[in-house]
Motif scaffolding. Structure first.
Motif, short mmCIF file in Angstrom:
data_model
loop_
_atom_site.label_atom_id
_atom_site.label_comp_id
_atom_site.label_asym_id
_atom_site.label_seq_id
_atom_site.Cartn_x
_atom_site.Cartn_y
_atom_site.Cartn_z
N VAL A 66 38.65 34.54 29.86
CA VAL A 66 37.66 35.21 30.52
C VAL A 66 36.73 35.76 29.66
N GLY A 67 37.20 36.36 28.67
CA GLY A 67 36.05 36.84 27.50
C GLY A 67 34.99 35.71 27.19
N ARG A 68 35.56 34.78 26.72
CA ARG A 68 34.68 33.50 26.39
C ARG A 68 33.87 33.18 27.43
N HIS A 69 34.04 32.92 28.60
CA HIS A 69 33.14 32.65 29.62
C HIS A 69 32.15 33.73 30.16
N PHE A 70 32.52 34.85 29.89
CA PHE A 70 31.84 36.24 30.47
C PHE A 70 30.78 36.42 29.38
N ARG A 71 31.02 36.22 27.99
CA ARG A 71 30.02 36.41 27.08
C ARG A 71 29.18 35.23 27.06
N GLU A 72 29.42 34.17 27.40
CA GLU A 72 28.42 33.13 27.42
C GLU A 72 27.62 33.06 28.46
N GLY A 73 27.80 34.08 29.39
CA GLY A 73 26.80 34.27 30.63
C GLY A 73 27.10 33.99 31.82
N HIS A 74 28.21 33.46 31.95
CA HIS A 74 28.74 33.14 33.43
C HIS A 74 29.36 34.35 34.00
N SER A 75 29.38 34.18 35.37
CA SER A 75 29.95 35.01 36.11
C SER A 75 31.48 34.64 36.25
N VAL A 76 32.44 35.38 36.42
CA VAL A 76 33.93 34.96 36.31
C VAL A 76 34.94 35.64 37.54
N THR A 85 52.87 42.61 37.63
CA THR A 85 51.93 43.87 38.00
C THR A 85 51.36 44.43 36.58
N ILE A 86 52.56 44.50 35.66
CA ILE A 86 52.11 45.24 34.54
C ILE A 86 51.02 44.37 33.62
N GLU A 87 51.07 42.94 33.70
CA GLU A 87 50.15 42.23 32.94
C GLU A 87 48.91 41.95 33.74
N ALA A 88 48.95 42.16 35.18
CA ALA A 88 47.68 42.08 35.71
C ALA A 88 46.95 43.27 35.53
N THR A 89 47.67 44.34 35.54
CA THR A 89 46.99 45.87 35.11
C THR A 89 46.22 45.85 33.88
N ARG A 90 46.74 44.99 32.77
CA ARG A 90 46.43 45.08 31.45
C ARG A 90 45.06 44.27 31.49
N MET A 91 45.12 42.94 32.55
CA MET A 91 44.22 42.01 32.37
C MET A 91 42.91 42.52 32.87
N VAL A 92 43.15 43.40 34.11
CA VAL A 92 41.87 44.01 34.67
C VAL A 92 41.51 45.21 33.88
N ASP A 93 42.02 45.91 33.13
CA ASP A 93 41.83 46.76 32.29
C ASP A 93 40.72 46.25 31.03
N PHE A 94 41.19 44.79 30.64
CA PHE A 94 40.72 44.35 29.70
C PHE A 94 39.23 43.85 30.26
N ALA A 95 39.19 43.34 31.49
CA ALA A 95 38.04 43.03 32.09
C ALA A 95 37.11 44.05 32.51
N ALA A 96 37.56 44.93 32.52
CA ALA A 96 36.70 46.37 32.96
C ALA A 96 36.04 46.64 31.56
N GLY A 97 36.76 46.57 30.48
CA GLY A 97 36.31 47.03 29.13
C GLY A 97 34.92 46.07 28.92
N LEU A 98 35.38 44.76 29.15
CA LEU A 98 34.58 43.46 28.55
C LEU A 98 33.21 43.69 29.40
N ALA A 99 33.28 43.87 30.83
CA ALA A 99 32.00 44.35 31.56
C ALA A 99 31.28 45.34 31.15
N TYR A 100 32.13 46.24 31.21
CA TYR A 100 31.52 47.72 30.57
C TYR A 100 30.66 47.49 29.22
#
Length: 126
Positions: A66-76, A85-100
């Motif tokens: 997810v991070g690689r594609h987003f940093r390359e300028g692609h929408s993901v 649920t626990i891993e999904a929450t971690r993944m969404v938290d990661f994605a929110a931090g990446l986007a921010y």
């Protein structure tokens, strides 16, 4: 001169008015560019169409993809429906931090489906 001022002067902590401007009075142009745009310019060639990447992570280790594609300028589009649920929450938290961190945006577009967009992409709903 008081004792505190003598110590401050000795340590070089005196007032700012006693120092000359090291670079003069020249105005510098603001060359600040958001991180997501720098990444998009670095990895995308001119005229290349915008890409939207669909990612269905199975475990948290897939965050690198997810991070690689987003940093390359692609929408993901990230579908975390197959994750616990626990891993999904971690993944969404990661994605929110990446986007921010890259000055992009993250939006929930369906249950357990999120859209990450770089700063140069505009999303509108009809």
């Amino acid at each position: 001169m008081g004792a505190v001022r003598k110590v401050a002067s000795y340590l070089g902590l005196g007032g700012a008015e006693q120092y000359d401007e090291p670079y003069g009075e020249a105005e510098y142009e603001d060359d600040w560019i958001p991180a997501s745009e720098r990444a998009a310019r670095r990895w995308q060639t001119e005229g290349e169409p915008a890409r939207i990447v669909m990612v269905r992570p199975k475990k948290y280790d897939d965050a690198l993809t997810v991070g690689r594609h987003f940093r390359e300028g692609h929408s993901v589009v990230m579908d975390v429906g197959t994750m616990s649920t626990i891993e999904a929450t971690r993944m969404v938290d990661f994605a929110a931090g990446l986007a921010y961190g890259c000055e992009g945006r993250i939006e929930r577009i369906a249950e357990k489906v999120f859209l990450l967009t770089p700063s140069h992409v505009e999303v509108s709903s009809v």
